[in-house]
Write an enzyme that holds these catalytic residues in place. Structure first.
Site, PDB file in Angstrom:
ATOM      1  N   LYS B  74       0.859  -1.186   0.000  1.00 59.76           N
ATOM      2  CA  LYS B  74       0.000   0.000   0.000  1.00 59.76           C
ATOM      3  C   LYS B  74       0.894   1.234   0.000  1.00 59.76           C
ATOM      4  O   LYS B  74       1.903   1.272   0.711  1.00 59.76           O
ATOM      5  CB  LYS B  74      -0.890  -0.035   1.247  1.00 59.76           C
ATOM      6  CG  LYS B  74      -1.967   1.055   1.304  1.00 59.76           C
ATOM      7  CD  LYS B  74      -2.853   0.886   2.538  1.00 59.76           C
ATOM      8  CE  LYS B  74      -3.981   1.896   2.596  1.00 59.76           C
ATOM      9  NZ  LYS B  74      -4.836   1.697   3.788  1.00 59.76           N
ATOM     10  N   SER B 149      -9.728   1.685   2.568  1.00 61.75           N
ATOM     11  CA  SER B 149      -8.814   2.465   1.750  1.00 61.75           C
ATOM     12  C   SER B 149      -7.754   1.640   1.031  1.00 61.75           C
ATOM     13  O   SER B 149      -7.165   2.107   0.061  1.00 61.75           O
ATOM     14  CB  SER B 149      -8.106   3.509   2.612  1.00 61.75           C
ATOM     15  OG  SER B 149      -7.297   2.871   3.585  1.00 61.75           O
ATOM     16  N   SER B 173     -10.008  -0.664   6.816  1.00 62.66           N
ATOM     17  CA  SER B 173      -9.389  -0.463   5.505  1.00 62.66           C
ATOM     18  C   SER B 173      -8.679  -1.678   4.926  1.00 62.66           C
ATOM     19  O   SER B 173      -8.261  -1.644   3.774  1.00 62.66           O
ATOM     20  CB  SER B 173      -8.406   0.711   5.554  1.00 62.66           C
ATOM     21  OG  SER B 173      -9.118   1.923   5.505  1.00 62.66           O
TER      22      SER B 173
END
Ligand SMILES: [Mg+2]
Ligand SMILES: [Zn+2]
Lengths: 474, 473, 99
Positions: B74, B149, B173
């Site tokens: 990420k 996210s 997330s």
């Protein structure tokens, strides 16, 4: 200077001191003064995204030592973020302590027998340093500023006194005593000129017996002298304002050393909104009894006690000797005075030599207390003049050998009896008139002959030995 | 092949790390334009890492438990020299001079980081739509969101671009995009995985965690990245848990609580999937009780004050002075404002505003202070529940993957998609999501298993029971 | 409905160093009010005696030894900077001293 009749000052001080740790408060960067800009920085103290603080245990030890020396309660404490934008603060918040400081509710006794309360002494991190370009180097009027983050994250303890002081002189006495205590704990070097100890003064005035007036905060006083003058000026300003029917605005003021006046820096129209909240990246600090005991045990005698021990060596102390004692205590050099005193050397001379000859030297380790004592003993016996003794000390501090070697190298050895007698004989022969008058009882001429001997021997004669030789011949 | 099998093959010299990497790069190449999973593919770095692994195998050394396995990161994880943006204009072009602890550990275990994946800007969002660089598409249905996210990381695994990925979970997330993409996602116990190098959103809630196609791969990845880190003061002072060793422990004799509040408002197919999963656990020997934990209803309110409050402070440093974007201004304040105004997107601004407000003088007690007390109540409520049962089960999300734009104009509706995942973050506890059944439009459903702090071995064992039934393997 | 005002939102934007357009100000005022309205469910609780939790776990005394570790290279540090002069980070004029 004093205030107009019926007025009284009310002063509280906030003192920030940098701690003499090897590394910064939350990272392993070196805590040193004067390095090339932005060389002692890492992700943590630059506030890079993703970096996290880890507390330096030595900073905690030092804060606890300060708290112990200031008679504080050392308590479970937490860290908060104080949020405000400023370019020298890399995270745009300062990690500080807020409602639960590590040290609370202490006091410091001053030499005038007053007690100043210490509200708190908490840990926080220092900011970076800005240099202003244009505008004469002052922030006002500058075109641009350059930021160095070497100082960012250096550990600080902020010591907040109660509003207990009533004169500028008393405030100075408190600051001076506090400085001595900080140095004695080993937590601070007390170097105000380098900014490692910085003072903010809260000053208000009131008519005696009335409640506290509105206070102004004078920021960043960097010498005891400016502290004194800034407070004096500010109190006079407030009294003049109030006597003219004006009101004091709560504001932050700046002391201009050159002008000798304070001026408005920022008006506190509303309280700053720092949005304090618990620092989620750090956990609570809860020193146990063993940790507290370890810190107490490491703490030597404090300045008040050490000062009393030196004073006890003197029958009565002159003001100059009191000043010398303060210097000696600040520098932690009283072992020299005590050693000299035990060897029967005059304490006044020892104090003066330490406060003057040793004070300016960064590292005195090459001068043993034994060599110091021996040098001063020679001075007391008249084998060295004061000037010579000072020169010998200087050489010894540079590590130029032992006392006799230094004395020999400098040519300060005294002439032996025989060659001294020879010199005196020849001087008597070349000055028959003076010799006759001396023999006839004009004692003042002894000085004349001593002068000649000294000139002839380039100071290597002992004055007292010359006199006794002359006496014997008369 | 699973990541475990790939790593074994590399360790035995049957496959090379470089061949695994090339396969991964091909898969990325095929669909990244369409799905927008990776913001940056670090081909040279990945090739060098893969070569290093192969060299070690050639020298007879063991390159580690993730030998040669490509992994997606990420883009809120700092990696030395690799662009790290948090999907924000404000960090565009920034290359960190240091790496997150988890990345050091991955490389130490022989994994090959291939690149940085898209996310909601600063991890603030539930659909990856708030990314400044455009949304990621769900590989299972490109008209829908992958969740967020960590949408890019979830999509990378779901699209077969990498066998593994790392995400971060502040309010769901990891679990929510795992559910929406049909893979396994884990939010570990707070403090189990070091946050050093994870760009902070809400520090007291953030945790890094694994994405994988199956439970065992997720367990392996978590074992590699977990364990104490002296660079993170909130890191638990203990080694990584043994997960694989307990993977087949089953749930016989365990007590499982089916939580009403973790089903309220969920689509009927999702409620049915959770009930079916509960039945599987019962069949495997667990005792199932139905529970109500009313405090969970307050989670969303507390979270949407606590997380923005911390974020408002964490994001103050993006001021144009030291790194990242600068937009000029006449003085430093004007420069700060111009930079932040241009650099942050609307959702980030909204949360900074909300958090600043919640902390500001006069409102602190009513909002932030009250939220911290609700957090205490949440922790207490979970503690009481865990006196009765060993783990909890519920839905991960109220719905399956939703179409683009369906919630972007209504922040509150978007926030509600995290309603089932948020309580775990507030409590600092552990939870995972695994795919179990299909719902609307044949899209995957995520079932969520929750446990107290350090209960990961049990959660993984329970997840494995469900997975075995679901996959028939 | 929350009593959040447009002025408060403008004040908060200043604190947060964000500039909002007039329409953003309107939009944010209503959107933030919506979130605060949702949070009203907490406001009605009597939590006077409840301790706030800022940290999930009660770790204490996490410290490190006072040992110097390498800093970043000067070049790496300045390479990140938007504007550099004389080895330092350059910024436009600063309008007031630090609080
Ligand atoms: Mg302070
Ligand atoms: Zn540092």
């Amino acid at each position: 200077m004093t205030l107009a009749d019926g007025w009284e000052m009310v002063i509280g001080l906030e003192v920030h001191t940098e701690l003499r740790t090897a590394t910064k408060m939350f990272c392993g960067c070196a805590n040193t003064f004067g390095a090339e800009p932005n060389t002692n920085v890492c992700p943590v103290c630059l506030g890079l995204p993703g970096s996290l603080p880890v507390l330096n245990v030595r900073a905690v030890d030092m804060a606890m030592a300060i708290g112990t020396a200031l008679n504080c309660t050392i308590q479970r404490s937490t860290f908060h973020r104080k949020n405000y934008f400023y370019p020298d603060m890399p995270k745009d918040y300062q990690i500080s302590q807020y409602d639960l400081p590590i040290n609370a509710n202490g006091f410091l006794d001053l030499s005038d027998a007053t007690r100043v309360s210490i509200e708190r002494a908490h840990l926080e991190e220092d900011t970076g340093k800005s240099t202003h370009l244009g505008g004469g180097g002052r922030i006002h009027g500058a075109d641009r500023s350059l930021v160095d983050y070497n100082r960012s994250g250096v550990p600080l303890v902020e010591i907040v006194s109660g509003p207990d002081m009533r004169s500028a002189a008393q405030a100075r006495r408190y600051a001076s005593e506090l400085r001595a205590v900080l140095i004695a704990t080993g937590a601070s070097d007390g170097r105000m000129e380098e900014g490692s100890m910085r003072i903010d003064a809260n000053v208000s005035v009131r008519r005696s017996g009335e409640p506290f007036g509105t206070r102004c905060e004078i920021k960043n006083l960097n010498s005891l002298r400016s502290l004194y003058h800034a407070i004096e000026f500010e109190a006079q300003r407030q009294v003049a304002l109030l006597e003219d029917g004006g009101v004091v605005r709560q504001e932050t003021r700046h002391w201009d050393e050159n002008v000798g006046a304070t001026s408005t820096m920022r008006v506190k129209e509303e309280a700053e909104d720092y949005r304090y909240f618990r620092e989620p990246d750090l956990v609570d600090l809860a020193p146990d009894d063993a940790w507290r005991a370890r810190v107490s045990a490491g703490l030597g005698p404090l300045p008040a006690q050490r000062r009393a021990e030196l004073l006890a060596l003197l029958a009565t102390a002159t003001p100059a000797q009191r000043d010398a004692i303060d210097v000696v205590i600040d520098l932690g050099l009283e072992r020299y005075v005590h050693a000299a005193s035990s060897a029967g050397v005059d304490v006044g001379v020892a104090l003066s030599r330490v406060a003057n000859e040793l004070a300016g030297v960064d590292d005195v380790s090459r001068l043993s207390t034994g060599a110091f004592t021996e040098t001063l003993a020679m001075e007391t016996r008249g084998e060295l003049s004061a000037t010579q003794a000072k020169a010998v000390l200087a050489d010894l501090l540079r590590g130029d050998g032992d006392v006799s070697a230094v004395v020999a190298a400098r040519g300060f050895e005294q002439l032996s009896g025989a060659s001294l007698a020879e010199t005196i004989t020849s001087l008597i022969e070349s000055n028959p008139d003076e010799w006759r008058r001396y023999c006839a009882g004009d004692d003042k001429l002894a000085q004349f002959f001593i002068g000649l001997v000294m000139r002839e021997t380039r100071g290597r004669a002992n004055g007292r030995a010359v006199v006794s030789d002359l006496e014997a011949r008369r | 092949m699973s990541a475990r099998e790939l790593a074994e093959a590399v360790r035995r010299g049957e496959r090379t790390a470089q061949s695994l990497l090339e396969a991964s790069l091909r898969a990325i190449d095929e669909r990244n334009d369409e799905l927008h999973v990776f913001l940056h593919v670090d081909e040279p770095g990945a090739r060098a890492a893969a070569r290093l692994v192969d060299d070690r195998v050639a020298r007879g050394e063991d390159p580690g438990r993730l030998a040669g396995v490509p992994i997606a990161l990420k883009d809120n994880l700092c990696q030395t020299g690799v662009p790290t943006t948090c999907s924000s204009r404000i960090l565009e072009g920034w290359r960190p001079p240091y790496s997150a602890t988890v990345i050091d550990r991955l490389i130490g275990a022989g994994a090959v980081p291939v690149g940085k994946t898209n996310l909601d800007e600063f991890a603030m969002g539930s659909s990856t739509e708030t990314s400044a660089f455009g949304p990621t598409r769900n590989p299972l249905d490109p008209t829908r969101v992958p969740g967020g996210s960590s949408g890019g990381s979830a999509a990378s695994v779901a699209a077969g671009m990498t066998p593994l990925a790392l995400g971060s979970d502040t309010g769901g997330s990891i679990r929510q995009p795992a559910a929406l993409c049909g893979i396994v996602g884990v939010k570990p116990t707070y403090g189990m995985v070091s946050r050093y190098g994870l760009i902070a959103f809400a520090s007291s809630l953030d945790q890094i965690g694994p994405f994988a196609a199956d439970v065992a791969d997720a367990a392996l990845l978590l074992e590699v990245i977990a364990g104490h880190d002296p660079m993170d003061s909130t890191s638990l002072p203990e080694p990584a848990p043994d997960l694989l060793a307990h993977l087949d422990d089953g749930v016989a004799g365990r007590r499982v609580g089916l939580v009403r509040e973790l089903l309220d408002g969920a689509d009927p197919e999702i409620v049915a999937a959770v009930e079916r999963a509960t039945g599987v656990l019962r069949d495997a020997g667990a005792t199932v009780v139905e529970l109500s934990i009313p405090e969970l209803r307050l989670g969303l309110s507390a979270y949407y004050l606590i997380a923005p409050a911390e974020a408002s402070s964490n994001l103050a440093r993006y001021d144009g002075v030291r790194y990242g974007l600068r937009v000029d201004g006449d003085d430093v304040t004007a420069m700060n404002e111009a930079t932040r105004t241009a650099g942050f997107g609307a959702e980030v601004k909204r949360r900074i505003m909300l958090g600043t407000y919640a902390l500001s003088a006069g409102y602190y007690d009513a909002y932030y202070g009250q939220a911290l007390k609700v957090r205490t109540q949440m922790i207490e409520a979970f503690r009481r529940a865990y006196q009765r049962v060993d783990l909890l089960i519920g839905a991960t999300t109220p719905s399956v993957a939703f179409p683009f734009g369906s919630k972007t104009n209504d922040p509150m509706a978007m926030y509600l998609s995290d309603v089932f995942t948020i309580p775990t973050n507030l409590a600092g506890e552990a939870a995972l999501s695994l795919p179990f059944g299909r719902g609307e439009a044949d899209l995957p459903i995520g079932v969520q298993l929750l446990g107290p702090g350090r209960s990961e071995p049990l959660l993984f064992a329970a997840a494995r029971v469900l997975e075995r039934v679901e996959r028939g393997s | 409905m929350s009593d959040l005002t447009r002025d408060e939102v403008a004040h908060v934007a200043r604190l947060a160093r964000l500039r909002l357009t007039e329409s953003e100000l309107d939009l944010f005022t209503s959107q933030l009010a919506q979130v605060l309205d949702h949070a009203a469910d907490m406001g009605s609780l009597d939590l006077v005696d409840v301790e706030p939790t800022a940290h999930p776990f009660g770790l204490i005394n996490v410290v490190r030894d006072d040992v110097v570790r390498p800093s970043l290279s000067h070049d790496a540090v300045l390479a990140m900077a938007p504007d550099v002069e004389d080895g330092r980070f350059a910024v436009p004029r600063i309008m007031g001293e630090a609080p």
